[in-house]
Design a protein around this motif. Structure first.
Motif, short mmCIF file in Angstrom:
data_model
loop_
_atom_site.label_atom_id
_atom_site.label_comp_id
_atom_site.label_asym_id
_atom_site.label_seq_id
_atom_site.Cartn_x
_atom_site.Cartn_y
_atom_site.Cartn_z
N PRO A 266 0.81 -1.22 0.00
CA PRO A 266 0.00 0.00 0.00
C PRO A 266 0.85 1.27 0.00
CG PRO A 266 0.00 -1.01 2.17
CD PRO A 266 0.78 -1.92 1.29
N THR A 267 2.14 1.13 0.03
CA THR A 267 3.11 2.24 0.08
C THR A 267 3.02 3.00 1.40
OG1 THR A 267 1.92 4.16 -0.83
CG2 THR A 267 2.78 2.55 -2.41
N CYS A 268 4.16 3.45 1.88
CA CYS A 268 4.21 4.24 3.12
C CYS A 268 5.46 5.11 3.07
CB CYS A 268 4.20 3.33 4.35
SG CYS A 268 5.70 2.35 4.52
N ALA A 269 5.85 5.67 4.20
CA ALA A 269 7.01 6.57 4.22
C ALA A 269 8.30 5.85 3.82
CB ALA A 269 7.16 7.18 5.60
N ARG A 270 8.29 4.52 3.86
CA ARG A 270 9.50 3.78 3.51
C ARG A 270 9.66 3.57 2.01
NH1 ARG A 270 7.82 0.69 8.12
NH2 ARG A 270 6.63 -0.57 6.67
#
Lengths: 356, 356
Positions: A266-270
Motif C-alpha cells: 500500500p506504500t508508506c514513508a519507507r
C-alpha cells in the motif's frame, strides 16, 4: 458444490466441474449486430456463458442469428410470457431462465417444461427477493436466521417440487437479492436442501465502485464455503468488468485459479519507488492473461523480498535501482527507468504463447 | 468480536464497540506539512485512526508536530529499531505497531513495553506471513487446515505469552497475509484462542481494482463471521479509497451501517434509461455522506418498483419519464432530464444537515 450436473450447450456445470463465469448483455437483443459484438467482447474477456434478455417476440427470434455467430452457450432471460420462452427454445437457446412466479399460471410453466424437455434445454429457476410469491406453502426442514432467505428458499423448493412432479430435473437454481445477508443465508440453506447446481450472484449490486465490493463480499463468502457452480457478478457497468471481477473472486477464494494476481504494497514513508503507478501499469499489461500468475510490486526492503517470495515474478525497488524477482530469486538489477521494459520481457518468457 | 477492550487516544476498540476504520499515510513522515494534509483528507473521508511509518529518528520526532495538528489517534509503525518505538511514545504516539520478531531481542521488546506501560500506550502485535520467526515453540490447542495460518497464530501466541509475562495486556493483534485463505484461517483461529481486539486486514492486497476485490472477499468473510474490531483496507492507491472500501465492506456485511448503499440494476435489453450514467452520477453526489441510506437506481418495470421497495430513495425510469420513490411510494413523476435535479432535492431533505 452441487451433486448433480447440468449441460448447457457444450458446458457441464455442477458436480465439481469448473465454476463457470457468465455475464449478461445490455444491448437491445433485437439489434443482432450490437448484441453479437458485445458477446464477442465478453468471450474475449473470458465469459463462458452469456445471457440475453428476451422481452418480446422479435428478441426471441433474434436468438437464432445471435447463436449462429457466437462461440459460447446462449441463455434466454424470460419474464411474464411463456410464449417467449417457447420461441427462445425453438430459436436455439441453450438454457432458459425464468421466475416461475411471474409466468402467470402453472399450465403455462408446464408448456415451457414440455418444450424444454423435448429440446433438452435446462431451465434456471431464478428466485429473486424483490419479486416473491405472496403465498408459499412449503415447509422447510431446516431454517436460517434470516426470514427473507427462508421465504426465498421455501418458494424455490415449491417450484422444484412442481418441476419434479412434471418429470423435469434439468434444473439450475438461483436465489438473488441485493442484500448480502439474504443472499448468503438463502444459498447456504439451498445448498443443504438440494443437489441441483447453484448459479450464484448478488442482484442490483451497484456501480463498478460499490457493486464490486458488494459482489466480492457476498460471492466471496459463498465460494469460500464451497457453494456455487456458476457465477455472475451484476454491475451497472460494462459487462466486461463483471467477467474480470468474477475471475478475481474465484481466484482469491481459491475456487478457480485464473489470471494474474497482483500483490502490491500500500506504500508508506519507507517506499522508494512509485508503487501505485507501477502496479497500475503492470495490471494493465496483464489484463486478459488467463494463465494463473502471481506478480508482486513492492516498494521497499521491509516487505519486498520476504513477501514477494511466493510470486512467480516480482519487482522491488530502492532509490536508485529496481530488481526483478522470479520465484524468490533476484534475476536482474536494473536502472529504475528500465524496470517495466525488463519486466515485460520476463513476463513474455513466462507466458510463452499462453497469452490471449 | 473480542471480549477485551483497548483504548487508543480517545477511541475504545473491542468488546462490541463500533468497528473502527483506519488507514495509513504514504507521505514521508518527516514532511509534517504533507503528512498532516493527507491525514486531514483521510479524516474528512471518515478515517478514525491513522498510522504513519516511522523508519528513522527524524520521523519519530515529527510525530509530536503531526499529532498537535490532527484530530484522530496517531499510530506509529515501527520496524527493526526499538529506539524508534520509544521515541515515538515520547512524542505522543497513541499506539505502537511492532512485529516483535524483527526488533532484535527480547530485551529490546521489554524496553518498548516499559515505556508503553508508563505512557498507557497500547501495542499492536503485527504478525505478517511474509516475515515469520524461524523457530516457534508454542503448541496450538486447536489448529486450522492451513499450515501457514497455524504458524502465524503460534507465533502470535508466543508473543502474547511474552507480553503477558511482562505484565502488559494492552494489546491489539493482527495476522496479515496477502493470501485470503491464510488470513481468514489465521484470524478465525486467533478469534477462538484469544480475547484481545483484532485488527483485520489483507496485506499487499493490490491495486484499486484487484485489491478492492481481495480485501472485500477476505475482510467480508471475517466480518460476516463476527470477527474484527478495527479494519484496514490496504491498497496501492490514494488512502482515501481505503476508507471508502472499508466502510462499504462494513456496511454490506451488516457490521456497521455507514454511508450510502447504491442498489442499481446491471441493465439489460429491457432498460429504458441510462442506469450506468445515472448510478455513477448519483454515487458521486453521495460520496462523503456518513448517514446510512439505501438508494436505488432501476432501469425498468420488471425489477424496478419491487426491488426498490426497501430503498430510502429511488429512481426508476421508462422511455419518457422518471419516477422518484421514497420508501416504496412514488412521490414524483417527472421528465427524464429533470430526474437528477429532483433527486438531489429529495436527498437534501432526507439529510437535513447530516451532510458533511
Amino acid at each position: 458444490m452441487s451433486k448433480m450436473t447440468v449441460k448447457i450447450g457444450g458446458i457441464v456445470i455442477g458436480g465439481g466441474n469448473l465454476i463457470r463465469v457468465q455475464s449478461m448483455t445490455n444491448t437491445d437483443t433485437r439489434d443482432v449486430k450490437k448484441t453479437v459484438a458485445q458477446i464477442k467482447k465478453l468471450e474475449k474477456a473470458g465469459c463462458e456463458l452469456v445471457r440475453v434478455s428476451v422481452p418480446d417476440m422479435e428478441s426471441a427470434v433474434a436468438l437464432k442469428k445471435i447463436k449462429s455467430r457466437i462461440n459460447i452457450p446462449l441463455i434466454a432471460d424470460i419474464h411474464f410470457d411463456h410464449r417467449l420462452a417457447i420461441e427462445a427454445i425453438k430459436n436455439g437457446a441453450d438454457k432458459i431462465r425464468i421466475n416461475p412466479g411471474n409466468i402467470g399460471s402453472e399450465e403455462k410453466v408446464k408448456e415451457i417444461i414440455k418444450y424444454a424437455k423435448n429440446a433438452k434445454v435446462p431451465i434456471r429457476i431464478g428466485v429473486n427477493s424483490g419479486s416473491l410469491k405472496k403465498q408459499v406453502n412449503y415447509n422447510l426442514k431446516i431454517k436460517s436466521k434470516n426470514k427473507t432467505a427462508n421465504y426465498m428458499v421455501a418458494s424455490l423448493m415449491e417450484y422444484i417440487e412442481f418441476f419434479e412432479k412434471n418429470d423435469f430435473y434439468d434444473l439450475v437454481l438461483s436465489l438473488k437479492s441485493s442484500e448480502v445477508e439474504e443472499c448468503v443465508e438463502a444459498y447456504r440453506l439451498a445448498d443443504k436442501l438440494t443437489d441441483y447446481p447453484l448459479h450464484i450472484g448478488i442482484t442490483e449490486a451497484g456501480t463498478e465502485k460499490s457493486g464490486v465490493i458488494k459482489s466480492s463480499v457476498g460471492l466471496g463468502i459463498l465460494l469460500y464455503d464451497g457453494i456455487g457452480d456458476t457465477i455472475r457478478v451484476s454491475l451497472s457497468a460494462d459487462p466486461v468488468e463483471e467477467i474480470y471481477t468474477a475471475y478475481r473472486i474465484l481466484d482469491v477464494t481459491g475456487r478457480r485459479k485464473y489470471g494474474v494476481e497482483i500483490i502490491s504494497c500500500p506504500t508508506c514513508a519507507r517506499t522508494e519507488i512509485d508503487v501505485i503507478k507501477l502496479a497500475s501499469k503492470i495490471e494493465k499489461l496483464t489484463l486478459g492473461i488467463s494463465k494463473p500468475l502471481k506478480i508482486a510490486i513492492m516498494g521497499c526492503v521491509v516487505n519486498g523480498p520476504g513477501e514477494a517470495k511466493n510470486a512467480d515474478l516480482g519487482i522491488s525497488g530502492s532509490k536508485n535501482f529496481g530488481v526483478i524477482f522470479k520465484n524468490g530469486q533476484i534475476i536482474k538489477k536494473i536502472p529504475k527507468q528500465k524496470v517495466i521494459k525488463e519486466f515485460e520481457k520476463e513476463l513474455n518468457k513466462l507466458l510463452k504463447g499462453d497469452r490471449k
